[in-house]
Scaffold this active site. Sequence first.
Site, short mmCIF file in Angstrom:
data_model
loop_
_atom_site.label_atom_id
_atom_site.label_comp_id
_atom_site.label_asym_id
_atom_site.label_seq_id
_atom_site.Cartn_x
_atom_site.Cartn_y
_atom_site.Cartn_z
N ARG A 103 0.98 -0.96 0.09
CA ARG A 103 -0.12 0.10 0.16
C ARG A 103 0.86 1.44 -0.29
NH1 ARG A 103 -4.92 1.65 3.96
NH2 ARG A 103 -6.43 -0.21 2.47
N HIS A 130 -7.72 0.72 -5.81
CA HIS A 130 -7.87 -0.12 -4.72
C HIS A 130 -8.61 -1.63 -5.44
CE1 HIS A 130 -7.72 -1.28 -0.80
NE2 HIS A 130 -9.15 -0.35 -0.37
N GLN A 133 -10.55 -4.53 -3.18
CA GLN A 133 -11.49 -3.56 -2.23
C GLN A 133 -12.55 -3.68 -3.10
OE1 GLN A 133 -12.25 -1.75 0.68
NE2 GLN A 133 -14.04 -2.54 0.73
N ASP A 227 -17.48 7.09 -0.51
CA ASP A 227 -15.87 7.00 0.11
C ASP A 227 -15.97 8.10 0.80
OD1 ASP A 227 -13.35 6.49 0.61
OD2 ASP A 227 -12.64 6.57 -1.67
N CYS A 268 -16.82 1.72 1.69
CA CYS A 268 -15.58 0.87 1.61
C CYS A 268 -15.06 1.03 3.12
CB CYS A 268 -13.59 1.33 0.79
SG CYS A 268 -13.79 2.81 0.93
N ARG A 296 -12.71 -8.38 3.01
CA ARG A 296 -12.11 -8.26 2.35
C ARG A 296 -11.02 -9.96 3.43
NH1 ARG A 296 -10.12 -3.47 2.58
NH2 ARG A 296 -8.47 -4.49 0.91
#
Length: 315
Positions: A103, A130, A133, A227, A268, A296
């Site tokens: 990340r 992402h 996700q 988000d 998310c 996840r």
Amino acid sequence: MSGLKDLLRTENLSRADVELILATAADFATNPLKHSDSLAHKTVAIYMTKPSTRTRLASETAVAHLGGTPIFLRGDELQIGRGETIDDTARIISQFCSALIIRTYAQSDVDELGKHASIPVINALTDDDHPTQLLADWMVIREKFGKDIAGRKFVYVGDGNNVANAWLLMGATMGAHVVAATPNGKFAVDPAVIAKAQSIAKASGGKVETTHDAKAAAQGACVIYTDVWMSMGDSESERAEKIKALTPFMVNDELMALTAKDSIFMHCLPAHRGEEVAASVIDGEKSVVWREAYHRRTTIQALLYLLTRGELKGN
Ligand code: CP
Ligand code: NVA
């Protein structure tokens, strides 16, 4: 190894790959310890230069369930922070570990690691994307709506950020009708991403649309996804301007009232109640945010299992 070595970008996955990941993740939801020896005596590096709650917990748990040992590396703990090259770092991690979950900020750094590492590299969020996700999100979409999504509209509302990009690209891959409703101008989705998603949709039978009208987008939607307005790495000097531009895109009860009867609300996480979403929506009966967080782990476990065995094909 033939096929797909890494998951660097959402667009790397074919629809068949996503279907295999979803099916494998469903197995891991039923039996978390299925294939619990597949990473026995092996290690997986998890390298993060941005904060994480869900992705880190999901990744470390996934590695442990597969019988391996996660090695968590903070950005400021590696020599890379003192100028060692990405290339050299990739070679070293490849000597010790069976996969690398990363990340960070720049997508180009992740692409570079993928190029120089001999092991699978998984993008766990960049400024642009992402992908892991979206795998969890599509588990939840599959659980809720099944495989037949004809006539359904999947709408992202808010900042044209990394998650918005991934939303359009994954939806296009899955043959869905996806929409991003964002402000016009600098907080809109990158036109290059829209073009990429549209070209994927052309082949998959999906449809990709963008708009600056949240209410029109929400009309009859089966999913409203949002988000945070300020992402990790966003400039604090833009906060006031950004919040002003995004205020008409807040997901509240009025917006949800325009959606289909069986619609769901997705996010998310982390969430900021009272900014991008009203507490009554995220804590309300249409919200599936905890299920997204749950998946996840199942999806990262599936991804690690399949990538380390060379079982994904890519595009
Ligand atoms: N959704 C997500 O990636 O959460 P974290 O930032 O907590 O990992
Ligand atoms: N867009 C957000 C997602 C967090 C999971 C960020 O990049 O900070």
